[in-house]
Design an enzyme around this catalytic site. Sequence first.
Site, PDB file in Angstrom:
ATOM      1  N   GLY A   1      45.191  76.127 -21.143  1.00 64.31           N
ATOM      2  CA  GLY A   1      45.644  74.843 -21.654  1.00 64.31           C
ATOM      3  C   GLY A   1      45.581  73.736 -20.609  1.00 64.31           C
TER       4      GLY A   1
ATOM      5  N   TYR B   1     -10.549  59.250 -11.998  1.00 64.44           N
ATOM      6  CA  TYR B   1      -9.482  59.942 -11.283  1.00 64.44           C
ATOM      7  C   TYR B   1      -9.649  59.652  -9.802  1.00 64.44           C
ATOM      8  CZ  TYR B   1      -6.767  63.413  -8.890  1.00 64.44           C
ATOM      9  OH  TYR B   1      -5.884  64.001  -8.041  1.00 64.44           O
TER      10      TYR B   1
ATOM     11  N   LYS C   1      -3.349  59.522  -7.760  1.00 64.17           N
ATOM     12  CA  LYS C   1      -2.359  60.365  -7.098  1.00 64.17           C
ATOM     13  C   LYS C   1      -2.590  60.284  -5.599  1.00 64.17           C
ATOM     14  CE  LYS C   1      -0.361  64.947  -7.196  1.00 64.17           C
ATOM     15  NZ  LYS C   1      -0.581  66.349  -7.523  1.00 64.17           N
TER      16      LYS C   1
ATOM     17  N   GLU D   1      50.315  67.967 -31.126  1.00 63.79           N
ATOM     18  CA  GLU D   1      48.939  68.406 -31.362  1.00 63.79           C
ATOM     19  C   GLU D   1      48.674  68.528 -32.861  1.00 63.79           C
ATOM     20  OE1 GLU D   1      46.509  68.710 -28.832  1.00 63.79           O
ATOM     21  OE2 GLU D   1      48.210  67.536 -28.143  1.00 63.79           O
TER      22      GLU D   1
ATOM     23  N   ARG E   1      30.368  74.613 -28.208  1.00 59.36           N
ATOM     24  CA  ARG E   1      29.584  73.964 -29.268  1.00 59.36           C
ATOM     25  C   ARG E   1      28.311  73.272 -28.760  1.00 59.36           C
ATOM     26  NH1 ARG E   1      34.414  70.713 -31.791  1.00 59.36           N
ATOM     27  NH2 ARG E   1      35.349  71.322 -29.797  1.00 59.36           N
TER      28      ARG E   1
HETATM   29  C1  UD1 Z   1      43.697  67.511 -25.722  1.00 60.45           C
HETATM   30  C2  UD1 Z   1      45.100  67.002 -25.927  1.00 60.45           C
HETATM   31  C3  UD1 Z   1      45.140  66.162 -27.214  1.00 60.45           C
HETATM   32  C4  UD1 Z   1      44.133  65.046 -27.122  1.00 60.45           C
HETATM   33  C5  UD1 Z   1      42.760  65.585 -26.815  1.00 60.45           C
HETATM   34  C6  UD1 Z   1      41.789  64.460 -26.558  1.00 60.45           C
HETATM   35  C7  UD1 Z   1      46.554  68.707 -25.003  1.00 60.45           C
HETATM   36  C8  UD1 Z   1      47.447  69.840 -25.296  1.00 60.45           C
HETATM   37  N1  UD1 Z   1      45.997  68.112 -26.057  1.00 60.45           N
HETATM   38  O1  UD1 Z   1      43.333  68.303 -26.824  1.00 60.45           O
HETATM   39  O2  UD1 Z   1      46.427  65.631 -27.398  1.00 60.45           O
HETATM   40  O3  UD1 Z   1      44.111  64.302 -28.340  1.00 60.45           O
HETATM   41  O4  UD1 Z   1      42.795  66.409 -25.631  1.00 60.45           O
HETATM   42  O5  UD1 Z   1      40.489  64.969 -26.458  1.00 60.45           O
HETATM   43  O6  UD1 Z   1      46.396  68.348 -23.839  1.00 60.45           O
HETATM   44  N2  UD1 Z   1      40.549  71.885 -20.250  1.00 60.45           N
HETATM   45  C9  UD1 Z   1      40.616  72.619 -19.094  1.00 60.45           C
HETATM   46  N3  UD1 Z   1      41.348  73.751 -19.075  1.00 60.45           N
HETATM   47  C10 UD1 Z   1      42.043  74.169 -20.162  1.00 60.45           C
HETATM   48  C11 UD1 Z   1      41.973  73.407 -21.338  1.00 60.45           C
HETATM   49  C12 UD1 Z   1      41.220  72.262 -21.353  1.00 60.45           C
HETATM   50  O7  UD1 Z   1      39.994  72.253 -18.078  1.00 60.45           O
HETATM   51  O8  UD1 Z   1      42.694  75.204 -20.041  1.00 60.45           O
HETATM   52  C13 UD1 Z   1      39.754  70.663 -20.256  1.00 60.45           C
HETATM   53  C14 UD1 Z   1      38.544  70.749 -21.154  1.00 60.45           C
HETATM   54  O9  UD1 Z   1      37.407  71.164 -20.429  1.00 60.45           O
HETATM   55  C15 UD1 Z   1      38.404  69.324 -21.654  1.00 60.45           C
HETATM   56  C16 UD1 Z   1      39.803  68.798 -21.623  1.00 60.45           C
HETATM   57  O10 UD1 Z   1      40.535  69.627 -20.765  1.00 60.45           O
HETATM   58  O11 UD1 Z   1      37.625  68.528 -20.788  1.00 60.45           O
HETATM   59  C17 UD1 Z   1      40.453  68.742 -23.007  1.00 60.45           C
HETATM   60  O12 UD1 Z   1      40.413  70.011 -23.556  1.00 60.45           O
HETATM   61  P1  UD1 Z   1      40.244  70.217 -25.135  1.00 60.45           P
HETATM   62  O13 UD1 Z   1      40.425  71.649 -25.432  1.00 60.45           O
HETATM   63  O14 UD1 Z   1      39.037  69.522 -25.581  1.00 60.45           O
HETATM   64  O15 UD1 Z   1      41.461  69.331 -25.673  1.00 60.45           O
HETATM   65  P2  UD1 Z   1      42.602  69.743 -26.640  1.00 60.45           P
HETATM   66  O16 UD1 Z   1      43.539  70.644 -25.931  1.00 60.45           O
HETATM   67  O17 UD1 Z   1      42.063  70.121 -27.916  1.00 60.45           O
END
Ligand code: UD1
Length: 459
Positions: free
Chosen positions: A97, A385, A370, A174, A32
């Site tokens: 995740g 200048y 400068k 979630e 985004r």
């Molecule tokens: C997650 C939490 C949610 C919380 C929210 C807060 C989980 C399952 N859920 O949501 O409870 O309210 O954060 O913002 O943990 N990232 C990785 N690798 C991945 C997935 C994510 O590095 O595979 C990183 C993203 O770059 C980001 C952070 O983890 O910085 C959170 O990821 P995002 O997808 O925004 O969070 P959610 O899973 O929606």
Amino acid sequence: MTVTASDDVTTNGEAGGGVAAVVVLAAGAGTRMKSSRSKVLHEVAGRSMLSWAVDAAEQVEPEHLVVVVGHQREQVEEHLREVAPAVITAVQDQQNGTGHAVMCGLAPLGEVTGTVIVTYGDVPLLSGETLVAMVGEHRRAGHAVTVLTARVPDPTGYGRIVRGDDGGIARIVEHKDASEAERAIDEINSGIYVFDADILHDGLASLGTDNAQGELYLTDVIGHANSVGRRVGAYVTDDLWQTEGVNNRLQLARMGAEMNRRIGEKWMLAGVTIIDPATTWIEDSVDIAPDVTLMPGTHLHGATSIATGAVIGPDTSLKDVEVGEEATITRSQGLLATVGARCQVGPYAYLRPGTELAADVRIGPFVETKRAVIGRGASIAHQGYVGDVEIGARTRLSAGTIVANDDGETRHSTTIGADAFVGANSVLVAPVSVADGAHVAAGSIVTEDVAPQGSDPRS
Ligand code: UD1
Ligand code: CA
């Protein structure tokens, strides 16, 4: 996934003891932002969001600081080598995740015991103090997991905190998996946690993908801890900004304004007058003495420092500029310059790299400098200048003086001595030198050195 023991990382788990590791998650795509630049490299108050996250993590003095990278990882790794070379990076190839991300983050560390903290690379206002306080609470209360939570007006999208009968956290659900009743819960999971390493390991090993997103959820470690009789507690913050992530440029701007508000507040409490905090932008790296006044529309960047009594602005931008005591800089721009005590600069001056003004120098409207070393009490009061030049003390350059340093191929240097006078609308064609006390008539084109008693090059 199993984490293999290649080496041992141990810390004592007692209050006051160290933290074994902080794992900062930064592998997500950041779609985004609509940017060719990694989301975590976008800046808030002059620093990348990731460097703010690393900074907060460093404040708990962890033995290991790991950033989990994935999308645009070359950019992120390069940036980290620059700003935080001690940081370890771990690669998460596919974003399966947050639970999977933490597994990847722990993999390079071998067996970890003690305390492990998880944070995000896109939550720039999370402070080190909050992490330190969370670790303290985690140990005092004997939690297996401590979660940073907040009650928010609109919890849509966040994981919800489901409290147990004993007031602890029973599980986190979630948004996409939540029932109607669970969605009504207004306490949210920030995604920032303190874990006991053993429960984190066992919890990660128990994760499955049977959920709405088919991902390995780090949040399921909380349910696991409860199922083996370990207590999970919340550290509730009422500073909602510390839990807020940035997903698009609207949030980036909001976060930048809030960070700037906090930086301004810090300087005002330290004795700096800021007439209009909303239009005064100060990067984190700037240093300001008490009794400095910042007028509206002042932007201070990089390694800028302002000494006491100086008045900057209105409408002035300085980057890497050192300003001396009681200097004034009005409606001007400066980059990599030093401005001595009591100098008066502007309005509408442009100080470019290599400008060094001694004390009491006057640089007036529409003057550009400068690589110009200008002696005490000298003045270039109206238009002009000067580049690649050394100007002695008390020397005056009248309106429209140009030091022509560039002959179309190379640049040459000019020296103007002390107590000299250059009349209006003169051009000094470098390389040339003007002696101490010399006098150059108005309208001169100077192509040869000017002798001490003054000379008229036209004669
Ligand atoms: C997650 C939490 C949610 C919380 C929210 C807060 C989980 C399952 N859920 O949501 O409870 O309210 O954060 O913002 O943990 N990232 C990785 N690798 C991945 C997935 C994510 O590095 O595979 C990183 C993203 O770059 C980001 C952070 O983890 O910085 C959170 O990821 P995002 O997808 O925004 O969070 P959610 O899973 O929606
Ligand atoms: Ca997010």
